[in-house]
Design an enzyme around this catalytic site. Structure first.
Site, mmCIF file in Angstrom:
data_model
loop_
_atom_site.group_PDB
_atom_site.id
_atom_site.type_symbol
_atom_site.label_atom_id
_atom_site.label_comp_id
_atom_site.label_asym_id
_atom_site.label_seq_id
_atom_site.Cartn_x
_atom_site.Cartn_y
_atom_site.Cartn_z
ATOM 1 N N ARG A 59 6.098 -12.964 0.520
ATOM 2 C CA ARG A 59 5.760 -13.148 1.933
ATOM 3 C C ARG A 59 4.926 -14.400 2.135
ATOM 4 N NH1 ARG A 59 5.214 -7.162 3.227
ATOM 5 N NH2 ARG A 59 6.243 -6.229 1.448
ATOM 6 N N ASP B 64 -2.017 7.241 2.788
ATOM 7 C CA ASP B 64 -1.416 8.203 1.857
ATOM 8 C C ASP B 64 -0.234 7.606 1.082
ATOM 9 O OD1 ASP B 64 0.470 8.013 3.872
ATOM 10 O OD2 ASP B 64 0.396 10.115 4.460
ATOM 11 N N ASP C 161 2.185 -11.182 6.761
ATOM 12 C CA ASP C 161 2.580 -10.344 5.618
ATOM 13 C C ASP C 161 3.958 -9.723 5.844
ATOM 14 O OD1 ASP C 161 0.771 -9.003 7.573
ATOM 15 O OD2 ASP C 161 1.427 -7.207 6.525
ATOM 16 N N GLY D 267 0.804 -1.225 0.000
ATOM 17 C CA GLY D 267 0.000 0.000 0.000
ATOM 18 C C GLY D 267 0.831 1.266 0.000
ATOM 19 N N ARG D 268 2.110 1.144 0.281
ATOM 20 C CA ARG D 268 2.954 2.352 0.251
ATOM 21 C C ARG D 268 4.348 2.014 -0.258
ATOM 22 N NH1 ARG D 268 4.630 3.921 6.417
ATOM 23 N NH2 ARG D 268 4.368 1.887 7.367
HETATM 24 P P1 AMP Z 1 2.916 -2.636 7.805
HETATM 25 O O1 AMP Z 1 2.313 -2.504 9.167
HETATM 26 O O2 AMP Z 1 3.876 -1.537 7.458
HETATM 27 O O3 AMP Z 1 3.470 -3.988 7.541
HETATM 28 O O4 AMP Z 1 1.690 -2.412 6.791
HETATM 29 C C1 AMP Z 1 0.540 -3.204 6.777
HETATM 30 C C2 AMP Z 1 -0.293 -2.844 5.576
HETATM 31 O O5 AMP Z 1 -0.734 -1.491 5.649
HETATM 32 C C3 AMP Z 1 0.446 -2.973 4.251
HETATM 33 O O6 AMP Z 1 -0.452 -3.420 3.285
HETATM 34 C C4 AMP Z 1 0.883 -1.552 3.990
HETATM 35 O O7 AMP Z 1 1.123 -1.324 2.629
HETATM 36 C C5 AMP Z 1 -0.285 -0.759 4.518
HETATM 37 N N1 AMP Z 1 0.076 0.605 4.907
HETATM 38 C C6 AMP Z 1 0.741 0.984 6.028
HETATM 39 N N2 AMP Z 1 0.913 2.314 6.049
HETATM 40 C C7 AMP Z 1 0.344 2.817 4.928
HETATM 41 C C8 AMP Z 1 0.188 4.130 4.373
HETATM 42 N N3 AMP Z 1 0.665 5.228 4.976
HETATM 43 N N4 AMP Z 1 -0.449 4.226 3.183
HETATM 44 C C9 AMP Z 1 -0.922 3.147 2.559
HETATM 45 N N5 AMP Z 1 -0.822 1.908 3.022
HETATM 46 C C10 AMP Z 1 -0.195 1.719 4.197
HETATM 47 MG MG MG Z 2 4.469 -4.835 6.250
#
Ligand code: AMP
Ligand code: MG
Length: 463
Positions: free
Chosen positions: A193, A132, A261, A99-100
């Protein structure tokens, strides 16, 4: 900041490889990098850039590729936001994916391994939902500190390859806001993953599961698929994850978000958010403020990773019977214990004796650390290569440990008699390094810390 490149022992040989033919369009969706108001180079990891043939890239080109994400020549023409699902704190979430970030490029490293350059903070993708797509500069600095420290402590980790400050103001609930923004690039041995397999199982796509399993075997484990490739893959993944769990313990590291993930099929550790190092040997120490149950507490990380392997097995059931998968999973505890012993001995700079006394030494060390309430890093350094055998120990537990230590031989990679300061990565120091940047744009404390960590790494690795 910019650390001088160390001269690479490897001849740069960037054999560019895009994802295995026919797979790329099935594992991700095209993503468009965000356009940023600024591109200020804050970190380039020349030591690791050398291993993929990019160490000599001039800063201008570096910024073009890792700040503006212009494609690398003969590599992925369009970034791919990778598809995956995942169990987050044990709840299945089918609404995630990159997502980012995205997969930006792939190449072979000096060992011939297929490596990914993946991003974090490069804008919205088809998986962003309400997010975002951005990363805070503090988040990037934290990922850098985690990866450098873990690498020093011999944890198989992704590397922080590049940090470019991007000049935006971000609003976050867990940081004083507005806060600065960054685009981070990580070098990692795959971004596939456990959740990538879970997504395919969710979609009941047997053909794709078979393809991804065989891809992982060939490209990531250099193994020719057998007639039961799913079981074969799990047999290879379980020892890697058992070792990873042990490496976190011996490093005193708490990842914080051990969701499926965030588990790489290669067993490499990655994706550092609310991580912390526990100062003391405290099994209940928790990193993420939102981990209210302590699910991913210091002492529960092996259990969490074993559970995650179970979910990977559940996904692989799509193309495999249960028995061989269960047989692979059941090997985890013994592999974990063996890895704990091996890594404890490494940090203590000792050769192995026999299995039973090695195990006793580790147990005695754990008990001594807890009885004395001593910091883990101080304990290991104090007794590295049998130094401080005459330590004026307080507790009975400590005395027992010293007695056992006496029975051991110093290993060849140890550094007896080396005078080196203890190097830790506790939260107070992380915060103070960030405060200098936030308040005064002062990057010297970060720079100094990286140099200190690399020196400590050389010490631990007998250099
Ligand atoms: P994480 O906790 O970083 O492993 O992220 C978990 C999920 O949330 C993943 O699919 C990320 O891409 C999404 N995600 C986390 N932060 C953001 C952000 N600021 N914008 C879009 N997607 C996010
Ligand atoms: Mg992650």
């Amino acid at each position: 900041m910019h650390i001088e490149p160390v001269s690479s022992p490897y001849k740069a040989d960037p054999k560019i490889t895009t994802p295995a033919a026919g797979l790329s369009e099935k594992i991700g969706d095209p993503a468009v990098p965000a356009e940023f108001p600024k591109g200020i180079l804050r970190w380039r990891n020349d030591r690791w850039a050398d291993t993929v043939g990019l160490g000599t890239l001039p800063d201008e080109k570096w910024l073009a590729h890792f700040g503006r994400f212009e494609a690398l020549p003969d590599n992925l023409p369009t970034p791919l936001a990778l598809r995956y699902h995942g169990h987050q704190f044990r709840n299945y979430n089918p609404d995630i994916g990159d997502g980012r970030g995205f997969l930006f490029a792939q190449m072979r490293d000096h060992l011939g391994r297929l490596m990914d350059l993946g991003t974090k903070g490069t804008g919205q993708t088809p998986f962003s939902r309400d997010g975002d797509g951005k990363l805070t500069l503090k988040g990037a600095v934290r990922e850098l500190l985690a990866t450098e420290m873990l690498e020093a402590l011999d944890v198989h980790t992704s590397k922080t390859f590049s940090i470019v400050e991007t000049g935006e103001e971000l609003w976050r609930g867990d940081e004083p806001s507005p806060t600065r923004s960054a685009a981070l690039v990580r070098l990692s041995h795959s971004h596939i993953r456990f959740g990538s397999f879970q997504r395919i199982a969710f979609e009941q796509n047997e053909e794709m599961m078979h393809a991804l399993v065989c891809y992982s075997l060939r490209e990531l484990y250099a193994a020719e698929p057998s007639d039961n490739p799913a079981a074969q893959l799990l047999e290879l993944v379980v020892p890697r994850i058992a070792d990873l769990a042990a490496s976190y313990m011996v490093a005193g590291f708490v990842h914080g978000v051990l969701n499926t993930d965030n588990m790489n099929i290669t067993g490499e550790s990655f994706d550092y958010g609310p991580w912390r190092f526990t100062p003391k040997w405290d099994p209940g120490f928790t990193a993420a403020y939102f981990d209210h149950q302590g699910l991913y507490a210091f002492g529960r990380q092996a259990e969490a990773m074993h559970w995650n392997l179970g979910q990977l097995a559940v996904a692989l059931r799509l193309i495999c019977e249960a028995e061989p998968l269960i047989a692979a999973l059941e090997k985890f505890p013994a592999l974990f214990q063996a890895a704990i012993v091996r890594r404890f001995l490494w940090r203590l700079g000792l050769n192995s004796n026999d299995e039973a006394s090695d195990r006793q030494l580790v147990e005695a060390a754990e008990r001594a650390m807890m009885a004395e309430n001593i910091e883990i890093d101080i304990f290991f350094l104090r007794h590295h290569a049998k130094s401080s055998l005459d330590w004026q120990a307080g507790s009975e537990e400590y005395k027992k440990f010293l007695k056992q230590l006496d029975q051991y031989q110093i290993s060849d990679t140890a550094n007896p008699g080396t005078d080196i300061a203890v190097c830790s990565m506790h939260i107070e120091e992380v915060e103070s390094i960030w405060d200098a940047i936030a308040k005064d744009d002062d990057w010297v404390p970060l720079d100094t810390k990286i140099i200190e960590i690399r020196k400590y790494s050389n010490f631990l690795h007998g250099k």
